[in-house]
Scaffold this active site. Structure first.
Site, PDB file in Angstrom:
ATOM      1  N   PRO A  86      54.005 -33.887  79.563  1.00 26.13           N
ATOM      2  CA  PRO A  86      53.308 -33.810  81.315  1.00 26.13           C
ATOM      3  C   PRO A  86      54.173 -32.551  81.635  1.00 26.13           C
ATOM      4  O   PRO A  86      55.383 -32.520  81.148  1.00 26.13           O
ATOM      5  CB  PRO A  86      54.007 -35.022  81.557  1.00 26.13           C
ATOM      6  CG  PRO A  86      54.760 -36.002  80.747  1.00 26.13           C
ATOM      7  CD  PRO A  86      54.001 -35.128  79.361  1.00 26.13           C
ATOM      8  N   ASN A 135      56.850 -31.166  72.393  1.00 24.78           N
ATOM      9  CA  ASN A 135      57.836 -31.341  73.397  1.00 24.78           C
ATOM     10  C   ASN A 135      57.801 -32.211  74.328  1.00 24.78           C
ATOM     11  O   ASN A 135      56.029 -32.085  74.989  1.00 24.78           O
ATOM     12  CB  ASN A 135      58.179 -29.717  74.340  1.00 24.78           C
ATOM     13  CG  ASN A 135      58.451 -29.686  74.796  1.00 24.78           C
ATOM     14  OD1 ASN A 135      58.955 -31.626  75.628  1.00 24.78           O
ATOM     15  ND2 ASN A 135      59.833 -28.890  75.258  1.00 24.78           N
TER      16      ASN A 135
END
Length: 150
Positions: free
Chosen positions: A11, A75
């Site tokens: 996000p 990530n």
């Protein structure tokens, strides 16, 4: 023949270049995509870069990586600190014998206290932090190295 590697970004990473450039830099997600593809090509890797703000979608990408035997550079962004469901899905990647490199643009250990704990690190093959976009290159080099050894 190239080995496929998926680079998964969680996000807010779609806001690279706009969100906190003092922390994440001025380059955007498209620049990261281009860099990762170029670095991968140098290493004989076919790199696909993805980004989602949806935890379920990121989990599905981990399942897909297992099913397709695809190494992962991830990530997890904010999911790093609390997503046990993503940690469970990431563990399936490493349990399948695939490299899963966790990467962070900034160094979470030098930031707010809540960012200092990762539920992903214990199941990742390795973790690279604080190197900006270059950390992705290091992660891809690590995947290439691990694949050569296997």
């Amino acid at each position: 023949m190239s080995t496929k590697v998926v680079v998964v970004n969680g996000p807010n990473l779609g806001r690279l270049g706009v969100r906190e450039p003092d922390v994440y830099g001025h380059q955007n997600l498209e620049a990261l995509r281009r860099d990762c593809r170029d670095w991968g090509a140098e290493l004989g890797l076919e790199v696909e870069v993805r980004q989602s703000n949806d935890e379920g979608e990121v989990i599905s990408w981990m399942h897909q990586a297992v099913d397709e035997q695809t190494p992962v550079v991830m990530n997890p962004a904010a999911f790093t600190h609390y997503s046990y469901s993503l940690a469970d899905a990431a563990a399936q990647v490493t349990d399948a014998g695939l490299p899963l490199m966790e990467v962070h643009i900034s160094n979470p250990a030098s930031r707010e206290a809540f960012r200092r704990h990762s539920v992903i690190s214990p199941v990742a093959t390795g973790t690279i932090t604080g190197m900006g976009f270059y950390g992705y290159r290091l992660a891809l080099e690590s995947v290439a190295h691990l694949l050569e050894r296997s």
